[in-house]
Design an enzyme around this catalytic site. Structure first.
Site, mmCIF file in Angstrom:
data_model
loop_
_atom_site.group_PDB
_atom_site.id
_atom_site.type_symbol
_atom_site.label_atom_id
_atom_site.label_comp_id
_atom_site.label_asym_id
_atom_site.label_seq_id
_atom_site.Cartn_x
_atom_site.Cartn_y
_atom_site.Cartn_z
ATOM 1 N N GLY A 51 3.024 5.069 4.412
ATOM 2 C CA GLY A 51 4.298 5.779 4.582
ATOM 3 C C GLY A 51 4.801 5.541 5.993
ATOM 4 O O GLY A 51 4.035 5.142 6.870
ATOM 5 N N CYS A 78 -3.432 2.959 4.815
ATOM 6 C CA CYS A 78 -2.505 3.028 5.962
ATOM 7 C C CYS A 78 -2.207 4.483 6.338
ATOM 8 O O CYS A 78 -3.099 5.189 6.775
ATOM 9 C CB CYS A 78 -1.235 2.214 5.667
ATOM 10 S SG CYS A 78 -0.281 1.907 7.175
ATOM 11 N N TYR A 79 -0.979 4.969 6.138
ATOM 12 C CA TYR A 79 -0.691 6.380 6.453
ATOM 13 C C TYR A 79 -1.676 7.272 5.691
ATOM 14 O O TYR A 79 -2.155 8.276 6.231
ATOM 15 C CB TYR A 79 0.754 6.723 6.043
ATOM 16 C CG TYR A 79 1.074 8.195 6.185
ATOM 17 C CD1 TYR A 79 1.454 8.733 7.414
ATOM 18 C CD2 TYR A 79 0.986 9.058 5.083
ATOM 19 C CE1 TYR A 79 1.741 10.090 7.554
ATOM 20 C CE2 TYR A 79 1.270 10.411 5.211
ATOM 21 C CZ TYR A 79 1.646 10.920 6.446
ATOM 22 O OH TYR A 79 1.910 12.263 6.576
ATOM 23 N N HIS A 165 -3.444 -2.973 4.318
ATOM 24 C CA HIS A 165 -2.891 -2.871 2.961
ATOM 25 C C HIS A 165 -3.619 -3.816 1.999
ATOM 26 O O HIS A 165 -3.269 -5.000 1.927
ATOM 27 C CB HIS A 165 -1.401 -3.217 2.980
ATOM 28 C CG HIS A 165 -0.564 -2.169 3.635
ATOM 29 N ND1 HIS A 165 -0.035 -1.107 2.946
ATOM 30 C CD2 HIS A 165 -0.199 -2.003 4.931
ATOM 31 C CE1 HIS A 165 0.640 -0.327 3.785
ATOM 32 N NE2 HIS A 165 0.548 -0.850 4.999
ATOM 33 N N GLU A 167 -3.280 -4.015 -1.087
ATOM 34 C CA GLU A 167 -2.450 -4.347 -2.254
ATOM 35 C C GLU A 167 -1.571 -5.581 -2.047
ATOM 36 O O GLU A 167 -1.101 -6.172 -3.002
ATOM 37 C CB GLU A 167 -1.576 -3.139 -2.638
ATOM 38 C CG GLU A 167 -0.448 -2.787 -1.670
ATOM 39 C CD GLU A 167 -0.889 -1.938 -0.473
ATOM 40 O OE1 GLU A 167 -2.104 -1.913 -0.183
ATOM 41 O OE2 GLU A 167 -0.022 -1.328 0.179
ATOM 42 N N ASP A 223 14.789 -9.223 -19.312
ATOM 43 C CA ASP A 223 14.704 -7.780 -19.130
ATOM 44 C C ASP A 223 15.465 -7.007 -20.209
ATOM 45 O O ASP A 223 14.919 -6.082 -20.816
ATOM 46 C CB ASP A 223 15.224 -7.375 -17.738
ATOM 47 C CG ASP A 223 14.516 -8.149 -16.637
ATOM 48 O OD1 ASP A 223 13.418 -8.674 -16.902
ATOM 49 O OD2 ASP A 223 15.058 -8.230 -15.524
ATOM 50 N N LYS A 365 8.336 -8.267 -12.922
ATOM 51 C CA LYS A 365 8.809 -9.286 -13.872
ATOM 52 C C LYS A 365 7.689 -9.809 -14.783
ATOM 53 O O LYS A 365 7.858 -9.903 -15.986
ATOM 54 C CB LYS A 365 9.418 -10.448 -13.087
ATOM 55 C CG LYS A 365 10.198 -11.410 -13.929
ATOM 56 C CD LYS A 365 11.547 -10.830 -14.226
ATOM 57 C CE LYS A 365 12.522 -11.820 -14.755
ATOM 58 N NZ LYS A 365 13.858 -11.191 -14.847
#
Ligand code: XMP
Length: 509
Positions: A51, A78-79, A165, A167, A223, A365
Site C-alpha cells: 500500500g 511490503c506495507y 513483492h 507477485e 472479452d 486476459k
C-alpha cells in the site's frame, strides 16, 4: 481459499492471480473485512498487500492485533509486512535510502517460505519505509545491504512477512515463494480450476438477475464473447446480444461471429446482428482526420445500439466485458465509463439500465481466455488478437470508402493466412494489413498502374504499451507481397513497417 486483504497496493489482483495460478481459490477483500467475517469464511491463509502509506500516517489502514491470533497463516507483503511488524511490537522507520526495482536479497533457505529458492535471489523492491526491528519471537530470514529485515517470520504462529513483492515477475523466484506459502504453509489443496470460477459466476449471476432482462453489446472480441456466453449459460433467453456490424470488420468476421452466436450457433441467446455498414460509410464520407473518424464511428455505434435497445425495451442490466487491466487503467471503481468509451464509444445516455454487470472484472486476459475455453467457446475466438473498436477505420489512412475496405480486408486475409501457415501466429502478438493513402505508379502485364500501397504491420509486445516490429523472414514477406499484388485489385505495392512503439503506435491511426 486464500483471502487477500487489500491495503491499497497496486498489485493486489496480481497477488490473487498468482494464488489462482497455484490452483487455489482466492478472493480480494478490503483491509477492514471484519474478524467475524474472516472466521465465517474459514480461509486457509491470509495475505496482506502492499500500500502507498506509512504505518504512522494518520489515515493509514491498519489491522486488529487479534487477526494474528486466529490461527490462520498470514503473509504480509511490503506495507503488509511493515504493518505486521508495527502491530506486533516491532519498529518501522524511514529507510536511509529508498529501494526501488530489482534488488539482490540474501535469504535463509531453511525458512519454509524460501524452500527451494536460491540463497541470493533477485527481488522487486519498492519502499521508502522499512522494518528496522522485528517484533519479539520473529526471526529475520532475508536482508539486503539497505534492509535489515527484508523478510521475517514466526513459524510457530505461521506469520511471514516480506518487504519485496513476490507477485511481480521481476522477483525471479517469487512464484516459488508464494506457492511455498499457499501449498506448504497454508496446506491448500491445488484443486481449484477455472471451471470453479465459471460455475460460481453462473450461480451468482442467476441469483442477482432473477427474471430480469439483460443486454450485451457483443463485438466478437474475446472479452465480450466470454461475458456473453457466461450470461447465456446463466439466464438463457433473458439475454439479448446486439452485434453491430459497422462494415469495418475483418474479412468474414461478421459471419464468423454470427455463426457462433446466432440461430445456428450453440448458445441459447437472442442474437441481433445489425448490418449498418452503409450508415457508417455515409457518415465517414470525406472525413480524413483520424480523431474525427474515431469519434464518428463511436457515435454512430451508440446510435445503432440505442435504437436496438429501445426496440427491446425495459432492459434491467447492461453487460460489459470489462477485464482487470481495464479497471487498473481507469482507476478502481470508474471502470465502467472508461471501458465503454474504449470499446463501444460510450454508453447510450437515453437508455436506462438498473445496473451494469461486469462478470470478468477480476480476471486477467489469459484467465478470461481460460474461462472462454471452459465455456466451450471455439479456440479461434478465444485466442484472437486484439482488434480496435473503430476497426478498419483506423487501418485505412485518410478517407474510408467501401472500395478501400475491400482492399484492406483482402490484403489482411492473405497476410493472416500466410502468417498462420508459416507458424508465425504464435510468435507475433498483433499483425494486420493497413491501407496507406499513397498511390504510385506500377507496371502490370505491360500496363501502367496507379494504385494503392498496402502496409504490413507485425509487432511483438507484452502489454501493448510498447512494441517492437517483428523480424519476419524476408522469404515470407516476399510471398505475402506477391500474393497481395496478384490477388487484390487496386494494390500495386506492399511495404513492411519497421517502426517500434514508440515512436510509432501499433495501429496506423
Ligand atoms: P496503439 O495503436 O495505441 O494500440 O499502439 C495499442 C492497442 O490498442 C488497440 N487500439 C484500440 N482498441 N479502440 C480499441 O478498442 C481503439 O480506438 C483502439 N486504438 C488502438 C490496438 O489494436 C492495440 O492492440
Amino acid at each position: 481459499m486464500i483471502i487477500v486483504l487489500d491495503f491499497g497496493g497496486q498489485y493486489n489482483q496480481l497477488i490473487a492471480r498468482r494464488v489462482r495460478e497455484c490452483n487455489v481459490y482466492c478472493e480480494v477483500h478490503s483491509y477492514n473485512l471484519s474478524l467475524d467475517k474472516i472466521k465465517e469464511m474459514k480461509p486457509e491463509g491470509i495475505i496482506f498487500t502492499g500500500g502507498p502509506n506509512s504505518v504512522y500516517a494518520k489515515e493509514s489502514p491498519l489491522c486488529p492485533k487479534e487477526i494474528f491470533e486466529l490461527g490462520i497463516p498470514i503473509l504480509g507483503i511490503c506495507y503488509g509486512s511493515q504493518l505486521t511488524a508495527h502491530v506486533l511490537g516491532g519498529r518501522v522507520a524511514t529507510a536511509p535510502v529508498s529501494e526501488y526495482g530489482k534488488t539482490e536479497v540474501a535469504v535463509d533457505t531453511k525458512s519454509r517460505l524460501f524452500s527451494g529458492v536460491s540463497a541470493n535471489t533477485i527481488c522487486w523492491m519498492s519502499h521508502t519505509d522499512y522494518i528496522e526491528k522485528a517484533p519479539e519471537g520473529f526471526t529475520i530470514t532475508a536482508t539486503t545491504p539497505v534492509c535489515p529485515v527484508a523478510a521475517m517470520e514466526c513459524p510457530s504462529k505461521n506469520i511471514y512477512a516480506v518487504q519485496f513483492h513476490p507477485e511481480v515477475l521481476h522477483t525471479q523466484e517469487g512464484m516459488k515463494m508464494l506457492s511455498n506459502f499457499v501449498l506448504d504453509i497454508c496446506a491448500c489443496k491445488a484443486d481449484w480450476k477455472m471451471d470453479a470460477f465459471v460455475e460460481n459466476a453462473i450461480k451468482e449471476l442467476r441469483e442477482k438477475i432473477g427474471d430480469g432482462k439483460v443486454l450485451c453489446a457483443l463485438s466478437g472480441g474475446v472479452d465480450s464473447s466470454v461475458a456473453a456466453v457466461l450470461l447465456s449459460k446463466a439466464i438463457g433467453k433473458q439475454l439479448t446480444c446486439v452485434f453491430v456490424d459497422h462494415g469495418l470488420l475483418r474479412k468474414n468476421e461478421g459471419d464468423e461471429v454470427e455463426a457462433v452466436f446466432g440461430e445456428a450457433g450453440s448458445y441459447d441467446l437472442n442474437f441481433i446482428r445489425v448490418n449498418a455498414s452503409e450508415r457508417f460509410y455515409d457518415k465517414l464520407k470525406g472525413i480524413e482526420e483520424p480523431e474525427q473518424k474515431r469519434k464518428i464511428i463511436g457515435e454512430e455505434f451508440i446510435r445503432v445500439f440505442e435504437e436496438e435497445a429501445k426496440k427491446i425495451g425495459a432492459v434491467d442490466y447492461l453487460v460489459q466485458g470489462t477485464i482487470y487491466p481495464d479497471v487498473i487503467e481507469s482507476g478502481l471503481g470508474k471502470s465502467a465509463v472508461i471501458k465503454s468509451h474504449h470499446n463501444v464509444g460510450g454508453l447510450p445516455d437515453c437508455v436506462e439500465f438498473k445496473e451494469i454487470i461486469e462478470p470478468l472484472r477480476l480476471l486477467f486476459k489469459d484467465e478470461v481466455r481460460k474461462a472462454g475455453l471452459e465455456l466451450g467457446i471455439p479456440e479461434y475466438l478465444v485466442f484472437r488478437q486484439p482488434f480496435p473498436g473503430p476497426g478498419l477505420g483506423v487501418r485505412i489512412i485518410g478517407e474510408v470508402t467501401a472500395e478501400k475496405v475491400r482492399m484492406v480486408q483482402e490484403a489482411d486475409y492473405i497476410f493472416r493466412e500466410e502468417i498462420a501457415a508459416a507458424g508465425w501466429d504464435k510468435q507475433v502478438n498483433q499483425y494486420f494489413a493497413a491501407l496507406s493513402n499513397m498511390r504510385s505508379v506500377g507496371v502490370m502485364g505491360d500496363e501502367r498502374t496507379y494504385d494503392y500501397a498496402v502496409v504490413l504491420r507485425a509487432v511483438t509486445t507484452t502489454d501493448f504499451m510498447t512494441a517492437e516490429y517483428a523480424e519476419l523472414p524476408w522469404e515470407l514477406i516476399g510471398k505475402i507481397t506477391s500474393r497481395i499484388v496478384n490477388e487484390v485489385k487496386g494494390v500495386n505495392r506492399v511495404l513492411y513497417d519497421c517502426t517500434g512503439k514508440p515512436p510509432a503506435t501499433i495501429e496506423m491511426e
